[in-house]
Design a protein around this motif. Structure first.
Motif, PDB file in Angstrom:
ATOM      1  N   UNK A  30       0.828  -1.262   0.208  1.00  0.00           N
ATOM      2  CA  UNK A  30       0.155   0.227   0.152  1.00  0.00           C
ATOM      3  C   UNK A  30       0.848   1.242   0.042  1.00  0.00           C
ATOM      4  N   UNK A  31       2.183   1.033  -0.266  1.00  0.00           N
ATOM      5  CA  UNK A  31       2.916   2.417  -0.304  1.00  0.00           C
ATOM      6  C   UNK A  31       4.021   2.192  -1.148  1.00  0.00           C
ATOM      7  N   UNK A  32       4.604   3.316  -1.668  1.00  0.00           N
ATOM      8  CA  UNK A  32       5.819   3.535  -2.536  1.00  0.00           C
ATOM      9  C   UNK A  32       6.759   4.664  -1.546  1.00  0.00           C
ATOM     10  N   UNK A  33       8.004   4.238  -1.406  1.00  0.00           N
ATOM     11  CA  UNK A  33       8.847   5.213  -0.678  1.00  0.00           C
ATOM     12  C   UNK A  33       9.621   5.791  -1.626  1.00  0.00           C
ATOM     13  N   UNK A  48       7.303  18.085   0.140  1.00  0.00           N
ATOM     14  CA  UNK A  48       5.977  17.798   0.125  1.00  0.00           C
ATOM     15  C   UNK A  48       5.286  17.729   1.534  1.00  0.00           C
ATOM     16  N   UNK A  49       3.914  18.117   1.659  1.00  0.00           N
ATOM     17  CA  UNK A  49       3.249  18.144   2.849  1.00  0.00           C
ATOM     18  C   UNK A  49       2.486  16.850   2.902  1.00  0.00           C
ATOM     19  N   UNK A  50       1.944  16.355   4.049  1.00  0.00           N
ATOM     20  CA  UNK A  50       1.174  15.165   4.199  1.00  0.00           C
ATOM     21  C   UNK A  50      -0.059  15.402   3.651  1.00  0.00           C
ATOM     22  N   UNK A  51      -0.739  14.687   2.734  1.00  0.00           N
ATOM     23  CA  UNK A  51      -2.091  14.815   2.170  1.00  0.00           C
ATOM     24  C   UNK A  51      -2.177  15.492   0.939  1.00  0.00           C
ATOM     25  N   UNK A  52      -0.960  16.168   0.416  1.00  0.00           N
ATOM     26  CA  UNK A  52      -0.888  16.539  -0.892  1.00  0.00           C
ATOM     27  C   UNK A  52      -0.965  15.467  -1.879  1.00  0.00           C
ATOM     28  N   UNK A  72       0.539  12.051  -0.408  1.00  0.00           N
ATOM     29  CA  UNK A  72       1.782  11.989   0.716  1.00  0.00           C
ATOM     30  C   UNK A  72       1.095  11.531   1.897  1.00  0.00           C
ATOM     31  N   UNK A  73       1.550  10.335   2.244  1.00  0.00           N
ATOM     32  CA  UNK A  73       1.317   9.791   3.654  1.00  0.00           C
ATOM     33  C   UNK A  73       2.255  10.147   4.710  1.00  0.00           C
ATOM     34  N   UNK A  79      17.899   4.106   5.546  1.00  0.00           N
ATOM     35  CA  UNK A  79      18.512   5.065   6.329  1.00  0.00           C
ATOM     36  C   UNK A  79      18.451   6.168   5.912  1.00  0.00           C
ATOM     37  N   UNK A  80      18.000   6.480   4.459  1.00  0.00           N
ATOM     38  CA  UNK A  80      17.874   7.706   3.702  1.00  0.00           C
ATOM     39  C   UNK A  80      16.420   8.473   3.759  1.00  0.00           C
ATOM     40  N   UNK A  81      16.613   9.728   3.827  1.00  0.00           N
ATOM     41  CA  UNK A  81      15.194  10.273   4.115  1.00  0.00           C
ATOM     42  C   UNK A  81      14.509  10.003   2.737  1.00  0.00           C
ATOM     43  N   UNK A  82      12.973   9.682   2.986  1.00  0.00           N
ATOM     44  CA  UNK A  82      12.146   9.229   1.917  1.00  0.00           C
ATOM     45  C   UNK A  82      10.484   9.867   2.318  1.00  0.00           C
ATOM     46  N   UNK A  83      10.107   9.856   1.166  1.00  0.00           N
ATOM     47  CA  UNK A  83       8.796  10.340   1.207  1.00  0.00           C
ATOM     48  C   UNK A  83       7.758   9.141   0.964  1.00  0.00           C
ATOM     49  N   UNK A  84       6.911   9.067   1.709  1.00  0.00           N
ATOM     50  CA  UNK A  84       6.101   7.830   1.764  1.00  0.00           C
ATOM     51  C   UNK A  84       4.763   8.273   0.855  1.00  0.00           C
TER      52      UNK A  84
END
Length: 222
Positions: A30-33, A48-52, A72-73, A79-84
């Motif tokens: 259910x997610x892609x990082x 990016x802000x959550x909910x966009x 965006x969840x 260990x790297x910064x990622x957007x979910x």
């Protein structure tokens, strides 16, 4: 379907023509990082802000271009910064035909104006539409006045799933005149000077219609 290392492009669902590029770093249920995206115009990192909400596109293993709705969840470091990003699953991923814009059945409100006073303007609706052209119903009194090769001006009203309305204005060329299955006159047109942001909106509209058709088909097959 989507794999680690795949390049991903994000387009805001609010109608903006901006594009952000990123890469899939992990794929979970259910997610892609993804890596922090880069704005293709400025070259700068975008936070990016959550909910966009976005339309996400990627190239599959078969070389086809695919698109899906996402949101965006959150953000993690592993260990790297990622957007979910939310990933709806393969049944909600649509393949885009690259050589030709996908044409979908849709009744879009439209107004047709002449380019040089050849006929009186009229309002109608489309039978189908794509980012490259459309087929529109023609009132009986106007059908004899229209012919292939004639230039017209179109106004289209796109009702998006979000509740927003986008108004598209473009010049078009009549490709053919025919009758539909009910015997009503129909003209097929090709858009000739569609603005880039309007083409993006039409691609999004076609994508939403495809999802609706797929959802209806899934419900019928249950």
């Amino acid at each position: 379907m989507i794999k680690i290392g795949d390049s991903i492009r994000l387009e805001p669902s609010d109608g903006s023509a901006r594009q952000y590029r990123s890469k899939a770093l992990a794929v979970a249920d259910g997610a892609v990082h993804i890596s922090y995206p880069i704005d293709e115009q400025s070259g700068k990192t975008v936070y990016l802000l959550n909910g966009m909400q976005f339309k996400a596109t990627f190239v599959g293993q078969d070389g086809g271009l695919y698109i899906f709705d996402t949101e965006v969840k959150g953000k993690i470091r592993d260990p790297l910064p990622m957007v979910v990003l939310a990933y709806p699953g393969e049944e909600y991923v649509v393949r885009i035909q690259r050589r030709r814009y996908v044409r979908v059945k849709a009744n879009v409100d439209a107004a047709v104006h002449p380019s040089d006073s050849e006929f009186a303007p009229f309002v109608t609706m489309t039978v189908d539409i794509s980012a490259g052209g459309a087929a529109l119903l023609v009132p009986p009194a106007h059908a004899p006045l229209l012919r292939p090769g004639m230039a017209v001006e179109l106004w289209l009203v796109l009702a998006m799933r979000s509740g927003e309305y986008h108004y598209v204005q473009t010049k078009a060329s009549i490709v053919r005149m025919a009758d539909d299955e009910r015997g009503m006159a129909k003209m097929s047109v090709e858009f000739t000077n569609l603005a880039p942001q309007d083409r993006v909106r039409l691609i999004r509209y076609s994508f939403e219609r495809q999802l609706e058709e797929r959802k209806w088909e899934n419900e019928q097959n249950k």
